[in-house]
Write a protein that holds these residues in place. Sequence first.
Motif, PDB file in Angstrom:
ATOM      1  N   GLN A 355       0.818  -1.214   0.000  1.00 46.29           N
ATOM      2  CA  GLN A 355       0.000   0.000   0.000  1.00 46.29           C
ATOM      3  C   GLN A 355       0.854   1.268   0.000  1.00 46.29           C
ATOM      4  OE1 GLN A 355      -1.005  -2.779   1.661  1.00 46.29           O
ATOM      5  NE2 GLN A 355      -2.684  -2.993   0.170  1.00 46.29           N
ATOM      6  N   GLN A 356       2.030   1.243   0.671  1.00 46.99           N
ATOM      7  CA  GLN A 356       2.882   2.421   0.732  1.00 46.99           C
ATOM      8  C   GLN A 356       3.922   2.453  -0.395  1.00 46.99           C
ATOM      9  OE1 GLN A 356       2.094   0.774   3.780  1.00 46.99           O
ATOM     10  NE2 GLN A 356       0.544   2.372   4.030  1.00 46.99           N
ATOM     11  N   THR A 357       4.317   1.314  -0.914  1.00 43.80           N
ATOM     12  CA  THR A 357       5.411   1.291  -1.888  1.00 43.80           C
ATOM     13  C   THR A 357       4.939   1.089  -3.320  1.00 43.80           C
ATOM     14  OG1 THR A 357       5.781  -1.101  -1.785  1.00 43.80           O
ATOM     15  CG2 THR A 357       6.824   0.244  -0.088  1.00 43.80           C
ATOM     16  N   GLY A 358       3.717   0.564  -3.482  1.00 40.39           N
ATOM     17  CA  GLY A 358       3.237   0.272  -4.829  1.00 40.39           C
ATOM     18  C   GLY A 358       4.038  -0.828  -5.495  1.00 40.39           C
ATOM     19  N   GLY A 359       4.802  -1.577  -4.729  1.00 45.26           N
ATOM     20  CA  GLY A 359       5.612  -2.641  -5.282  1.00 45.26           C
ATOM     21  C   GLY A 359       6.892  -2.163  -5.945  1.00 45.26           C
ATOM     22  N   LEU A 379       8.051  -6.037  -9.718  1.00 45.02           N
ATOM     23  CA  LEU A 379       7.143  -7.170  -9.557  1.00 45.02           C
ATOM     24  C   LEU A 379       6.412  -7.434 -10.867  1.00 45.02           C
ATOM     25  CD1 LEU A 379       5.597  -6.312  -6.059  1.00 45.02           C
ATOM     26  CD2 LEU A 379       7.620  -7.689  -6.585  1.00 45.02           C
ATOM     27  N   GLY A 380       6.092  -8.700 -11.090  1.00 41.88           N
ATOM     28  CA  GLY A 380       5.347  -9.090 -12.287  1.00 41.88           C
ATOM     29  C   GLY A 380       3.931  -9.495 -11.946  1.00 41.88           C
ATOM     30  N   MET A 381       3.581 -10.727 -12.262  1.00 37.02           N
ATOM     31  CA  MET A 381       2.227 -11.221 -12.007  1.00 37.02           C
ATOM     32  C   MET A 381       2.033 -11.479 -10.522  1.00 37.02           C
ATOM     33  SD  MET A 381       1.792 -13.787 -15.286  1.00 37.02           S
ATOM     34  CE  MET A 381       3.243 -14.770 -14.858  1.00 37.02           C
ATOM     35  N   TYR A 404       4.136  -0.322   6.119  1.00 40.97           N
ATOM     36  CA  TYR A 404       5.164   0.704   6.307  1.00 40.97           C
ATOM     37  C   TYR A 404       4.543   2.034   6.715  1.00 40.97           C
ATOM     38  CZ  TYR A 404       8.353  -2.436   3.745  1.00 40.97           C
ATOM     39  OH  TYR A 404       9.113  -3.490   3.340  1.00 40.97           O
ATOM     40  N   GLU A 405       3.367   1.995   7.224  1.00 36.59           N
ATOM     41  CA  GLU A 405       2.621   3.239   7.471  1.00 36.59           C
ATOM     42  C   GLU A 405       3.343   4.165   8.449  1.00 36.59           C
ATOM     43  OE1 GLU A 405      -1.906   4.592   8.830  1.00 36.59           O
ATOM     44  OE2 GLU A 405      -1.335   2.472   8.794  1.00 36.59           O
ATOM     45  N   ASN A 406       4.040   3.614   9.430  1.00 39.66           N
ATOM     46  CA  ASN A 406       4.671   4.441  10.469  1.00 39.66           C
ATOM     47  C   ASN A 406       6.132   4.750  10.187  1.00 39.66           C
ATOM     48  OD1 ASN A 406       2.266   4.392  12.010  1.00 39.66           O
ATOM     49  ND2 ASN A 406       2.840   2.391  12.883  1.00 39.66           N
TER      50      ASN A 406
END
Length: 417
Positions: A355-359, A379-381, A404-406
């Motif tokens: 959610q924080q890094t978008g992969g 990242l792939g599939m 990684y929210e904090n």
Amino acid sequence: MDRVIEKKKWGKKRILTLAGVLGIATLAVASYLATTGKSQLNVDVERITISEIKKGPFLEFIPVNGVVLPITTIYLDALEGGRVEEKYVEDGTVMKKGEPILRLSNTDLELSLVNQETSVYNLLTQMQISQNNARQNTIGKLNQMTDADNDLKEAERVYNLNKHLYSEKAIGLQEFKQSENSYNYLREKQRLSRQILNEDSLSVKQEFDQARQSYGRTQNALNVMRKKVGDLIVRSPVDGQLTSLDAEIGQSKNKGERLGQIDVLSGFKVRADIDEHYISRIYTGLVGTFTFANKQYKLKIKKIYTQVTNGRFQVDMEFEGEVPTNVRRGQTLQIGLALSEETTAILLPKGGFYQQTGGNWIFKLSEDGKTAYKVDIQLGMQSPDFYQVTNGLKEGDKVITSSYENYGKMQELILKK
């Protein structure tokens, strides 16, 4: 005697000034290091999730929800409008083909049937009268033809006799001419009578054919009207189970209005909703699996509905191989729909970090496991449990996969036990 006083090299004022300069320089260096060096944060190991990168079989599939439906559904619509007078069965009844479900009434339609029947009977009566008249007319013309034949034979006999007598000078010319004229007249009369009889026969046949066609059309119209009245009794079109019956006694139904449906009990299919994001990757033949009663079953896509509604589209799937015995219509199944063939890949477990890094990056642990630092990844599939890693990590690496929210913009984490 005067004494020479030596001048002190480090006076109090000078020392204070030098200390101030050194303090300012220290602050500047600290500020520089704070802004240009790596930002660190102490993290309790027990509050994070550490996962190991592994290499193994990977199959890209997406979770979808499917609803169990009969493999064939026949909809019941009101072929004719009317008022519900009687219900023979209730919703859920197993029906045989042709069995009545309910009866509608429509006085206008029934009155039209009576009028149509009267028209047919009147036309039939007129046809019978016309046929009788034509038959009598034909009989009269046949009698006339018989009289003409008989008169001609007699005139021919007299003419032939007089012709012989005249050649023998036994009679005069006047008597011979009279018999000759009579013979010629009756011969022409016979020809005309025969022509009139033939034309009358053709005319009678043509009138009869026209009357028969008119009667046939009227009879067909009557049959259609009878069928329309018969359609007021709604019957089961096939063997199956009656479901969704929407009709109550006294309720008015318009022509074409949906009354219910018949589910053919020969088998089941599953209709699944899929996000429109995958519409270009979905095709007939894709296989999905689900678990029912602790046993895994297979489904295969047989039909795709390409219309997108509220960001989703639908597919029909049929069972491959064994069918669950206790599955029921309307039951919801959790299906894993495979989008690719099984391959071997570097696997990254899914987690809140995405959610924080978008992969695009992840915190990777150092070899001693005391710190974790940011590394870029690709990242792939994906499957419900793993991402396919195409770059940035290798088998055996350990990473932090929890949220990684904090961590803000931290570059390095100090792991504390």
